[in-house]
Write a protein that holds these residues in place. Sequence first.
Motif, PDB file in Angstrom:
ATOM      1  N   ALA A 108      55.461  55.277  32.635  1.00  0.00           N
ATOM      2  CA  ALA A 108      55.578  54.486  33.769  1.00  0.00           C
ATOM      3  C   ALA A 108      54.916  54.833  35.006  1.00  0.00           C
ATOM      4  N   TYR A 109      54.291  54.175  35.602  1.00  0.00           N
ATOM      5  CA  TYR A 109      53.724  54.565  36.894  1.00  0.00           C
ATOM      6  C   TYR A 109      53.941  53.359  38.037  1.00  0.00           C
ATOM      7  N   HIS A 110      54.583  54.047  39.372  1.00  0.00           N
ATOM      8  CA  HIS A 110      54.988  52.866  40.030  1.00  0.00           C
ATOM      9  C   HIS A 110      54.139  52.906  41.308  1.00  0.00           C
ATOM     10  N   LEU A 111      54.326  53.589  42.258  1.00  0.00           N
ATOM     11  CA  LEU A 111      53.548  53.743  43.564  1.00  0.00           C
ATOM     12  C   LEU A 111      51.942  54.256  43.313  1.00  0.00           C
ATOM     13  N   PRO A 112      51.767  55.287  42.370  1.00  0.00           N
ATOM     14  CA  PRO A 112      50.493  55.526  41.902  1.00  0.00           C
ATOM     15  C   PRO A 112      49.730  54.436  41.439  1.00  0.00           C
ATOM     16  N   LEU A 113      50.360  53.522  40.638  1.00  0.00           N
ATOM     17  CA  LEU A 113      49.678  52.315  40.163  1.00  0.00           C
ATOM     18  C   LEU A 113      49.439  51.290  41.073  1.00  0.00           C
ATOM     19  N   ASP A 114      50.136  51.037  42.176  1.00  0.00           N
ATOM     20  CA  ASP A 114      49.816  50.410  43.218  1.00  0.00           C
ATOM     21  C   ASP A 114      48.580  50.721  44.107  1.00  0.00           C
ATOM     22  N   ALA A 115      48.444  51.771  44.270  1.00  0.00           N
ATOM     23  CA  ALA A 115      47.651  52.337  45.050  1.00  0.00           C
ATOM     24  C   ALA A 115      46.287  52.685  44.831  1.00  0.00           C
ATOM     25  N   HIS A 116      45.841  52.789  43.414  1.00  0.00           N
ATOM     26  CA  HIS A 116      44.762  53.278  42.951  1.00  0.00           C
ATOM     27  C   HIS A 116      43.717  52.387  43.330  1.00  0.00           C
ATOM     28  N   ALA A 117      42.564  52.994  43.688  1.00  0.00           N
ATOM     29  CA  ALA A 117      41.454  52.031  44.777  1.00  0.00           C
ATOM     30  C   ALA A 117      40.570  51.223  43.871  1.00  0.00           C
ATOM     31  N   GLN A 118      40.521  51.370  42.678  1.00  0.00           N
ATOM     32  CA  GLN A 118      39.960  50.587  41.636  1.00  0.00           C
ATOM     33  C   GLN A 118      40.834  49.875  40.803  1.00  0.00           C
ATOM     34  N   LEU A 119      41.784  50.588  40.139  1.00  0.00           N
ATOM     35  CA  LEU A 119      42.404  49.834  39.167  1.00  0.00           C
ATOM     36  C   LEU A 119      43.838  49.539  39.486  1.00  0.00           C
ATOM     37  N   GLY A 120      44.211  50.091  40.670  1.00  0.00           N
ATOM     38  CA  GLY A 120      45.421  49.912  41.165  1.00  0.00           C
ATOM     39  C   GLY A 120      45.976  48.269  41.165  1.00  0.00           C
ATOM     40  N   ASN A 121      47.353  47.860  41.497  1.00  0.00           N
ATOM     41  CA  ASN A 121      47.623  46.646  41.548  1.00  0.00           C
ATOM     42  C   ASN A 121      47.099  46.117  42.875  1.00  0.00           C
ATOM     43  N   ASN A 122      47.030  46.709  43.937  1.00  0.00           N
ATOM     44  CA  ASN A 122      46.375  46.084  45.297  1.00  0.00           C
ATOM     45  C   ASN A 122      44.743  45.751  44.996  1.00  0.00           C
ATOM     46  N   ALA A 123      44.150  46.807  44.283  1.00  0.00           N
ATOM     47  CA  ALA A 123      42.734  46.523  44.124  1.00  0.00           C
ATOM     48  C   ALA A 123      42.466  45.486  43.240  1.00  0.00           C
ATOM     49  N   GLN A 124      43.256  45.373  42.229  1.00  0.00           N
ATOM     50  CA  GLN A 124      42.936  44.241  41.332  1.00  0.00           C
ATOM     51  C   GLN A 124      43.314  43.087  41.689  1.00  0.00           C
ATOM     52  N   LEU A 125      44.465  42.836  42.460  1.00  0.00           N
ATOM     53  CA  LEU A 125      44.877  41.436  43.263  1.00  0.00           C
ATOM     54  C   LEU A 125      43.888  41.172  44.353  1.00  0.00           C
ATOM     55  N   GLY A 126      43.223  41.891  45.051  1.00  0.00           N
ATOM     56  CA  GLY A 126      42.434  41.853  45.958  1.00  0.00           C
ATOM     57  C   GLY A 126      41.078  41.342  45.349  1.00  0.00           C
ATOM     58  N   ALA A 127      40.426  41.793  44.104  1.00  0.00           N
ATOM     59  CA  ALA A 127      39.474  41.426  43.503  1.00  0.00           C
ATOM     60  C   ALA A 127      39.768  40.120  42.914  1.00  0.00           C
ATOM     61  N   ARG A 128      40.495  39.445  42.729  1.00  0.00           N
ATOM     62  CA  ARG A 128      40.945  38.045  42.401  1.00  0.00           C
ATOM     63  C   ARG A 128      41.038  36.922  43.305  1.00  0.00           C
ATOM     64  N   LEU A 129      41.314  37.626  44.779  1.00  0.00           N
ATOM     65  CA  LEU A 129      41.402  36.842  45.754  1.00  0.00           C
ATOM     66  C   LEU A 129      40.040  37.009  46.515  1.00  0.00           C
ATOM     67  N   GLY A 130      39.209  37.815  46.143  1.00  0.00           N
ATOM     68  CA  GLY A 130      38.097  37.830  47.081  1.00  0.00           C
ATOM     69  C   GLY A 130      38.224  38.807  48.134  1.00  0.00           C
ATOM     70  N   LEU A 131      39.146  39.727  48.335  1.00  0.00           N
ATOM     71  CA  LEU A 131      39.614  40.704  49.121  1.00  0.00           C
ATOM     72  C   LEU A 131      39.031  41.881  49.148  1.00  0.00           C
ATOM     73  N   VAL A 132      38.382  42.381  49.858  1.00  0.00           N
ATOM     74  CA  VAL A 132      37.709  43.804  49.888  1.00  0.00           C
ATOM     75  C   VAL A 132      38.227  44.821  51.061  1.00  0.00           C
ATOM     76  N   ALA A 133      38.993  45.671  50.746  1.00  0.00           N
ATOM     77  CA  ALA A 133      39.548  46.618  51.575  1.00  0.00           C
ATOM     78  C   ALA A 133      38.694  47.410  52.443  1.00  0.00           C
ATOM     79  N   ASP A 134      38.789  47.917  53.808  1.00  0.00           N
ATOM     80  CA  ASP A 134      37.909  48.729  54.358  1.00  0.00           C
ATOM     81  C   ASP A 134      38.973  49.713  55.035  1.00  0.00           C
ATOM     82  N   ALA A 135      40.173  49.751  54.950  1.00  0.00           N
ATOM     83  CA  ALA A 135      41.109  50.526  55.522  1.00  0.00           C
ATOM     84  C   ALA A 135      42.211  50.294  54.843  1.00  0.00           C
ATOM     85  N   GLN A 136      43.215  51.260  54.986  1.00  0.00           N
ATOM     86  CA  GLN A 136      44.651  51.323  54.482  1.00  0.00           C
ATOM     87  C   GLN A 136      45.568  51.582  55.738  1.00  0.00           C
TER      88      GLN A 136
END
Length: 256
Positions: free
Chosen positions: A102-130
């Motif tokens: 189980a991986y909680h916050l580390p899985l949220d945060a990963h810049a390519q594979l994480g929940n935030n990055a993967q959700l962003g990819a599906r919505l056309g969002l590209v992060a330039d800051a955190q």
Amino acid sequence: MDSNHAQLGRGALETHLAGLLGVDRFKDYGPNGLQVEGRATVRRLVSGVTASLAFIEAAIADGADALLVHHGLFWRGQDGRVTGWMRQRLGRLLAADVSLYAYHLPLDAHAQLGNNAQLGARLGLVADAQFGEQALGFIGPAPEGTADAAALAARVAVALGRTPVLLPGDGRPLRRVAWCTGGAQGYFEAAIAAGADAFITGELSEPQAHIARETGAAFLACGHHATERYGVQAVGEHLAREFGIAHRFIEIDNPA
């Protein structure tokens, strides 16, 4: 079932995931890594969002040697007794000799594979800051075709298959959009301070309605489970490519 697939040692899998996800960087609400020890080798990995009984039983029926989840079994502040639902879940895993990672916050945060990055990819969002605590929040330019919060909500509905709860703020044009999956409604003020015109997360609590009205920033509650389906799939697919093991994601529906 998986005789044509490679196998990976239980410990080697945990070591690889710890390095990949940067586990040591995070102060979390529960243990990240191997939570339940099963058989020594892994040929077939099954991923899912939460280590619920329904998921555990489906994964065992699918022939899993190990399970990979975002929401594990153990959290800070739990009672600690192995009774009721905890006994049921642990009992299934131990009887089947199946490991649980189980991986909680580390899985949220990963810049390519994480929940935030993967959700962003599906919505056309590209992060330039955190932003926010432990830099878990992502922020970037509003994607093309989302001139306002209603257009962004429509895009979310198509991508996730569910209509988000939208607090539209003052209806301003969107220049910057922030997001953080799951139960990150408490990041709303930090997102506004970082320059967001809209904030996407999973859940909504009472204070956010007032903050949206008073600041003019939009807030979209898109579902805790719905926003966190994609990171664990991406990590499972990475492991399959990297080590040649079999991987399958099993979806257990959750309206939350």
